[in-house]
Design a protein around this motif. Structure first.
Motif: not given
Length: 269
Positions: A28-41
């Motif tokens: 929706k925001g017009g990004l070409g790349v999205i990274g998912i980077s949640d906190h490590s355990p």
């Protein structure tokens, strides 16, 4: 190419929404790349989920990886979904963390210092008993020494929010120490990349991490940069991307980077 490499989701215990929600917000925001980077355990803990409100359980980590990889396939052709993680940096446990990460096909790993001497960097009370200038400077130097160690470990593709210690102590920037410049030199020598993280606007310090002054010094030393909103709600994906881009160009940066399969991808500003 608009990108955002720092996003979280419900598994960490303090973010809202699913991974899909963040991907949809990026489209929706017009990004070409999205990274998912949640906190490590907390991999070194004997407990499965040592701090439920801070990081995901160790048992959840494989399903986190699987979900991102499945969504990458599902959204292929619409947006590029990258597999990342925001890793805590604990010098005493770095080899354990390194061994865990080698099992998975990450596109990038963000290394962040969240604890100094056992106290969270966003814990307001850490400053209560630090009244003398030398004590405050010592605390700052402890933090940036850990940043240096994280760069030297070469575990990480990106170093996260490198001056976030000032989040709830904005005046920290007024306490000068040569360790800051030393840290930027170390990062440059290690070919490190720092993120411009726009989540500082939600803390007392306001603005971004790192500060404009530190970004100017980073540019002088040849430090490379990336972008991360550090979104904990989908609506913040890509937050202030264009403003950051404009500021970086004003400072003198010519490009910034995202990562694919642990390799830097240069994007002109």
């Amino acid at each position: 190419m608009k990108f955002d490499l720092h996003t979280h989701h419900f598994r960490c215990g303090h973010a809202e929404g699913s991974i899909r929600d963040y991907i949809e917000a990026a489209i929706k925001g017009g990004l070409g790349v999205i990274g998912i980077s949640d906190h490590s355990p907390y991999f070194a803990s004997e407990e499965d989920q040592f701090k439920p409100g801070i990081a995901m359980a160790k048992s959840e980590f494989p399903s986190y990886i699987q979900d991102v990889l499945a969504l990458r396939e599902e959204y292929a052709g619409k947006i590029e979904v990258l597999l990342g993680v925001e890793s805590d940096f604990f010098p005493e446990h770095k080899e354990l963390y390194r061994a865990v990460y080698q099992k998975y096909p990450f596109d990038y790993i963000i290394g962040s210092v969240h604890m100094v001497k056992g106290v969270g960097i966003f814990e307001r009370s850490r400053w209560d008993n630090l009244q003398k200038e030398e004590d405050i400077i010592r605390e700052k130097e402890e933090y940036f020494t850990l940043i240096q160690q994280s760069a030297k470990s070469r575990m990480f593709d990106i170093l996260g929010h490198i001056d976030a210690l000032r989040g709830y102590f904005p005046q920290l920037s007024e306490y000068h120490t040569p360790v800051v410049d030393q840290t930027l030199k170390v990062i440059a020598d290690c070919s490190g990349v720092i993120e411009i993280n726009t989540s500082g606007k939600g803390k007392d310090c306001g603005g971004w991490y790192p500060s404009d002054e530190m970004l100017e010094r980073a540019c002088f030393y040849g430090v490379k940069v990336s972008f991360g909103s550090d979104s904990h709600v989908p609506s913040r994906v890509g937050d202030e991307w264009e403003n950051v881009r404009t500021k970086l160009k004003e400072i003198g940066f010519k490009q910034w980077y995202f990562f694919r399969r642990r390799q830097p991808v240069r994007v002109r500003l």
